[in-house]
Design a protein around this motif. Sequence first.
Motif, PDB file in Angstrom:
ATOM      1  N   THR A 143      27.991 -12.514 -16.393  1.00  0.00           N
ATOM      2  CA  THR A 143      27.162 -12.487 -15.179  1.00  0.00           C
ATOM      3  C   THR A 143      28.032 -12.161 -13.969  1.00  0.00           C
ATOM      4  O   THR A 143      29.190 -12.571 -13.907  1.00  0.00           O
ATOM      5  CB  THR A 143      26.521 -13.881 -14.987  1.00  0.00           C
ATOM      6  N   GLY A 173      33.260 -11.397 -16.124  1.00  0.00           N
ATOM      7  CA  GLY A 173      34.195 -11.419 -15.003  1.00  0.00           C
ATOM      8  C   GLY A 173      34.762 -12.803 -14.791  1.00  0.00           C
ATOM      9  O   GLY A 173      34.583 -13.709 -15.613  1.00  0.00           O
ATOM     10  N   GLY A 189      32.025 -19.212 -12.350  1.00  0.00           N
ATOM     11  CA  GLY A 189      30.873 -19.943 -11.839  1.00  0.00           C
ATOM     12  C   GLY A 189      30.478 -19.589 -10.430  1.00  0.00           C
ATOM     13  O   GLY A 189      29.544 -20.173  -9.878  1.00  0.00           O
ATOM     14  N   GLU A 215      27.711 -19.249 -19.575  1.00  0.00           N
ATOM     15  CA  GLU A 215      28.922 -18.434 -19.805  1.00  0.00           C
ATOM     16  C   GLU A 215      29.883 -19.160 -20.749  1.00  0.00           C
ATOM     17  O   GLU A 215      30.460 -18.559 -21.654  1.00  0.00           O
ATOM     18  CB  GLU A 215      29.619 -18.140 -18.479  1.00  0.00           C
TER      19      GLU A 215
HETATM   20  C1  5RP Z   1      29.350 -15.984 -12.534  1.00  0.00           C
HETATM   21  C2  5RP Z   1      30.803 -15.779 -12.775  1.00  0.00           C
HETATM   22  C3  5RP Z   1      31.364 -14.439 -12.449  1.00  0.00           C
HETATM   23  O1  5RP Z   1      31.995 -13.929 -13.572  1.00  0.00           O
HETATM   24  C4  5RP Z   1      32.341 -14.571 -11.330  1.00  0.00           C
HETATM   25  O2  5RP Z   1      31.701 -15.216 -10.227  1.00  0.00           O
HETATM   26  C5  5RP Z   1      32.897 -13.216 -10.891  1.00  0.00           C
HETATM   27  O3  5RP Z   1      31.881 -12.478 -10.303  1.00  0.00           O
HETATM   28  P1  5RP Z   1      32.098 -10.999  -9.783  1.00  0.00           P
HETATM   29  O4  5RP Z   1      32.244 -10.133 -10.982  1.00  0.00           O
HETATM   30  O5  5RP Z   1      30.846 -10.713  -8.997  1.00  0.00           O
HETATM   31  O6  5RP Z   1      33.334 -10.980  -8.920  1.00  0.00           O
HETATM   32  O7  5RP Z   1      31.526 -16.624 -13.228  1.00  0.00           O
HETATM   33  O8  5RP Z   1      28.979 -17.318 -12.751  1.00  0.00           O
END
Ligand code: 5RP
Length: 219
Positions: free
Chosen positions: A28, A82, A95, A103
């Motif tokens: 996500t 990510g 998170g 996740e």
């Molecule tokens: C979501 C997550 C995402 O992997 C994390 O926040 C990184 O996000 P982004 O790819 O938008 O930088 O843990 O709960």
Amino acid sequence: MTPEQAKQLVAEAAIEYIEWDWIIGVGTGSTANLFIDELAKIKGRIEGTVASSEASADRLRSHGIKVFELDQVGDLPIYVDGADESTKHLHLIKGGGAALTREKIVAAASEKFICIADDSKLVDVLGAFPLPIEVIPMAKSYVARQLVKLGGNPVLREGVVTDNGNVIIDVHNLLIDNPVELESQIDHIAGVVTNGLFARRGADVLLLGGENGVTKIET
Ligand code: 5RP
């Protein structure tokens, strides 16, 4: 290079790990979203996906990619997601998008966790990014008091309800020099559903995008 371009590079690089007829665990966030868009280009090669959030499931379906429940499929060969921070030991904070519980479940059920991020996410010590914790709503004040005892400054993420109906507390000012131990310690607080430290089960491969292209760190 912008962070967006760096994320695009690693989203494309992660596709190299996908094999025919696999069911893919999908994370996500903005980097995972770019991965989903890349996955759409090879959707004929995969059997489907398991998503770590309703948002990712919606994006996958909008591309015509099949989304299974984890219960329908058992263990997965791969999970791509990510992170908000990573060390070179592949211990993560996740998170930021409030999806940490699902996740962590999908990561746990996966053989290989490929973490994709722009290289600003690589840190020496975790904790500059506030540590997200998913909490049962009635326990939020109790949990916050325990987090203060651990040296943190807990802040309720206003207006956020997780896919599981819970709240998120972001813990500021933690210097996380032993992420494995802190992950267990926080998990033992009554009312905590999940904390955003992914250290006991960190990533297996970290792909970092930056000026020099994609850098790979492996455990
Ligand atoms: C979501 C997550 C995402 O992997 C994390 O926040 C990184 O996000 P982004 O790819 O938008 O930088 O843990 O709960």
